[in-house]
Scaffold this active site. Sequence first.
Site, PDB file in Angstrom:
ATOM      1  N   ARG A  27      -5.568  -7.794 -12.841  1.00  0.00           N
ATOM      2  CA  ARG A  27      -6.805  -7.597 -12.091  1.00  0.00           C
ATOM      3  C   ARG A  27      -7.988  -7.809 -13.033  1.00  0.00           C
ATOM      4  NH1 ARG A  27      -3.208  -2.569 -10.533  1.00  0.00           N
ATOM      5  NH2 ARG A  27      -2.816  -3.022 -12.727  1.00  0.00           N
TER       6      ARG A  27
ATOM      7  N   ARG B 201      -5.598 -12.340 -10.725  1.00  0.00           N
ATOM      8  CA  ARG B 201      -6.311 -12.218  -9.461  1.00  0.00           C
ATOM      9  C   ARG B 201      -7.809 -12.290  -9.738  1.00  0.00           C
ATOM     10  NH1 ARG B 201      -6.063  -6.639  -6.233  1.00  0.00           N
ATOM     11  NH2 ARG B 201      -7.593  -6.077  -7.823  1.00  0.00           N
TER      12      ARG B 201
ATOM     13  N   CYS C 106       2.909  -7.529  -4.954  1.00  0.00           N
ATOM     14  CA  CYS C 106       2.234  -6.883  -6.083  1.00  0.00           C
ATOM     15  C   CYS C 106       1.571  -5.570  -5.690  1.00  0.00           C
ATOM     16  CB  CYS C 106       1.197  -7.824  -6.708  1.00  0.00           C
ATOM     17  SG  CYS C 106      -0.148  -8.301  -5.599  1.00  0.00           S
TER      18      CYS C 106
ATOM     19  N   GLY D 111      -0.164  -8.439  -1.131  1.00  0.00           N
ATOM     20  CA  GLY D 111      -0.861  -7.224  -1.537  1.00  0.00           C
ATOM     21  C   GLY D 111      -0.646  -6.167  -0.471  1.00  0.00           C
ATOM     22  N   THR D 112       0.468  -5.461  -0.571  1.00  0.00           N
ATOM     23  CA  THR D 112       0.878  -4.596   0.545  1.00  0.00           C
ATOM     24  C   THR D 112       0.047  -3.322   0.678  1.00  0.00           C
ATOM     25  OG1 THR D 112       2.648  -3.767  -0.889  1.00  0.00           O
ATOM     26  CG2 THR D 112       3.232  -5.462   0.730  1.00  0.00           C
ATOM     27  N   ASN D 113      -0.752  -2.978  -0.338  1.00  0.00           N
ATOM     28  CA  ASN D 113      -1.667  -1.844  -0.153  1.00  0.00           C
ATOM     29  C   ASN D 113      -2.666  -2.166   0.963  1.00  0.00           C
ATOM     30  OD1 ASN D 113      -0.359  -0.755  -2.343  1.00  0.00           O
ATOM     31  ND2 ASN D 113      -2.052  -1.014  -3.758  1.00  0.00           N
ATOM     32  N   ASP D 114      -3.367  -3.290   0.816  1.00  0.00           N
ATOM     33  CA  ASP D 114      -4.358  -3.676   1.828  1.00  0.00           C
ATOM     34  C   ASP D 114      -3.695  -4.168   3.112  1.00  0.00           C
ATOM     35  OD1 ASP D 114      -6.601  -2.936   0.514  1.00  0.00           O
ATOM     36  OD2 ASP D 114      -7.275  -4.945  -0.033  1.00  0.00           O
TER      37      ASP D 114
ATOM     38  N   GLU E 110      -2.870 -10.346   2.198  1.00  0.00           N
ATOM     39  CA  GLU E 110      -3.165  -8.920   2.357  1.00  0.00           C
ATOM     40  C   GLU E 110      -3.909  -8.616   3.654  1.00  0.00           C
ATOM     41  OE1 GLU E 110      -5.728  -7.765  -0.953  1.00  0.00           O
ATOM     42  OE2 GLU E 110      -6.233  -9.873  -1.220  1.00  0.00           O
TER      43      GLU E 110
ATOM     44  N   HIS F 166      -7.541   5.862  -6.237  1.00  0.00           N
ATOM     45  CA  HIS F 166      -7.810   5.408  -7.605  1.00  0.00           C
ATOM     46  C   HIS F 166      -6.992   6.203  -8.615  1.00  0.00           C
ATOM     47  CE1 HIS F 166     -10.135   5.427 -11.445  1.00  0.00           C
ATOM     48  NE2 HIS F 166     -10.217   4.139 -11.178  1.00  0.00           N
TER      49      HIS F 166
END
Length: 648
Positions: free
Chosen positions: A333, A392, A605, A540-543, A519, A224
């Site tokens: 978001r 989103r 993103c 969503g490449t983080n997830d 994702e 975060h």
Amino acid sequence: FGNMGETSATGVAFSRNPATGDNKFYGEWLINAQGEDVVAGIRTPNPLNEATKSEQNRHLSSLETAMPEVYAELDGIRKRLEEHFHDMQDIEFTIQDKHLYMLQCRIGKRTGLAALQMGMDMLEEGMIDEKTAVTRVSPAQLDEILHPILDPASAKKATPVAHGLPASPGGAVGTIVFTNADAVAAAAEKKNVILVREETSPEDVEGMRAAAGILTQKGGMTSHAALVARGWGKCCIVGCEDMKIDLENKCVWFKGSEDVKYHEGDTFSLNGAKGAVYAEAIETMDASDNPRFVKFMSIADKFRTIGVRTNADTPEDAARALSFGAEGIGLFRIEHMFYGKNSETPLSKLRKMILSKTDEERRAALAELEPFMKAAVKGTMKVMDGKSVTFRLLDPPLHEFVPQTEDKKAELANELHIDAVDVEKRGEALHEVNPMMGHRGVRLHITYPMISETQFRAIFTAAAELKREGLNPMPEIMVPVTVSEREIRFQKAICEKIKVEVEAKQGILLDYKFGTMIEIPRAALTADRMARTAEFFSFGTNDLTQMTFGYSRDDIASFVPDYIEHKILKFDPFAVLDQNGVGQLVEMAVQKGRSIRENLKCGICGEHGGEPSSVKFCDKVGLNYVSCSPFRVPIARLAAAQGAIENA
């Protein structure tokens, strides 16, 4: 030999100033010395010429005055070398009895500011062309220009007390505070503070915004704190595990020096690019206020073929991103309207909906929330007039919004006319063992379609009002956490129904695009089916990284550094896109999706959208755009230009 008396010497020089880029011969020399004596630091060297003297060395003799003929010969050689190599040279020389001998030359290292200055100067001088000028500044050097940094000379004299993960670059200096409230209070008094926390949560957002820098004991590069800090271009170090915090006594200490404690009010300096923490004040410098930066970026844009959008959730962030050259918003978001300043009222309405027992109660709470949601999306679409804004749908699990403090629980209980104990119980009922893989995203909207309806109505109503005002809103609606085409179809049917209702009520026809985030690996594997309904994909490449590796992005600090040290991993996959694994899923999904929908728009993103090698990969596999934090937009633009030049 440079040590044969007063007519011999040695020196190191740069054909231009490596710190500022000024087109002035710059260097140091020592009389009666050998080469190592200059760099060893055991003797104070003299300035090379009169033009580059400073107040500190004004009294020292320059080579230009001591040996004018030798200096003139050396100056002529530096010009010939630059003309030959078309770049700034790092030169070593020796003088024996007034005879000049050149030892070596190489391309000189330089700061980001100097790289920009030299590239533009040499372009104007006709020494290099535009394509070469664009390649002369690395994305990392551009990052230096965009962020205030610790002055290297000042930092060199200090010793770090600890290191963490370099979550967001730049430098920050301030007195340490340990709470959100203290950070906000200090900022109100125009004080620079470093917010020190074990980890951060959405409730810390205002303190993070107020702080000059952020330092956390826990968390990874996509925690975060890291995500929020990068979005604001704020210096941040996370995962500083050697740090121990005593909140009760408001003090902190570090492993290896437990007897030294630092208290609230003591000064820290953070180097966000290196993850270094200093327990003293270090001077900062800001190189971004340079009109040449704007001209350089306009030249870079001539070569790139991929679009660059931003991740932004407020009109302020959208405007900032536009100033950095963003061409739209790739990730708005919706849940971010419930964080930070002015969020108290809409957050209370959301909490009221979450803790409602019946659909009737939920609809009533959502009706109260809708005007706030419409205002949030309308303000940002207005700033981005004529540019796409990808909204989103609400993504986090609902339990994240349940109040944690006793006073907020009591306040909500009073509004719902129930006991505070009931608030506690309803919050516990929402708890999940693994919420990241639980009741969130599209799953939430399938269970409670009225949440989808509210968001669709807010977006379409805002768009209709903007059209009536003569503007050109371009909303794109994105469904998160999907794994099946049927989920997308389910939401699209609701979306179309609400659109027709709003059009009838407003008397205005609306255009929009409907798509999904990819994702989860299953979504990538079945992308051809997803594209039957989805008009665009946003990766969503983080997830997607989290699900592909099976790594929790918030817990990687405890083991990924070891993996990198032992060369099991080349890099943190949450910082640099894993092209062999995650990248393969992205490339495959693009190909599968476009086999069904030829004009399928594809973007990224996740945080990788602002990482240079990842941007180049996205360009290579045919994505239409990358989207990143506002402060990383210029970096993505430059990386995209350099990638296009490399692949040409």
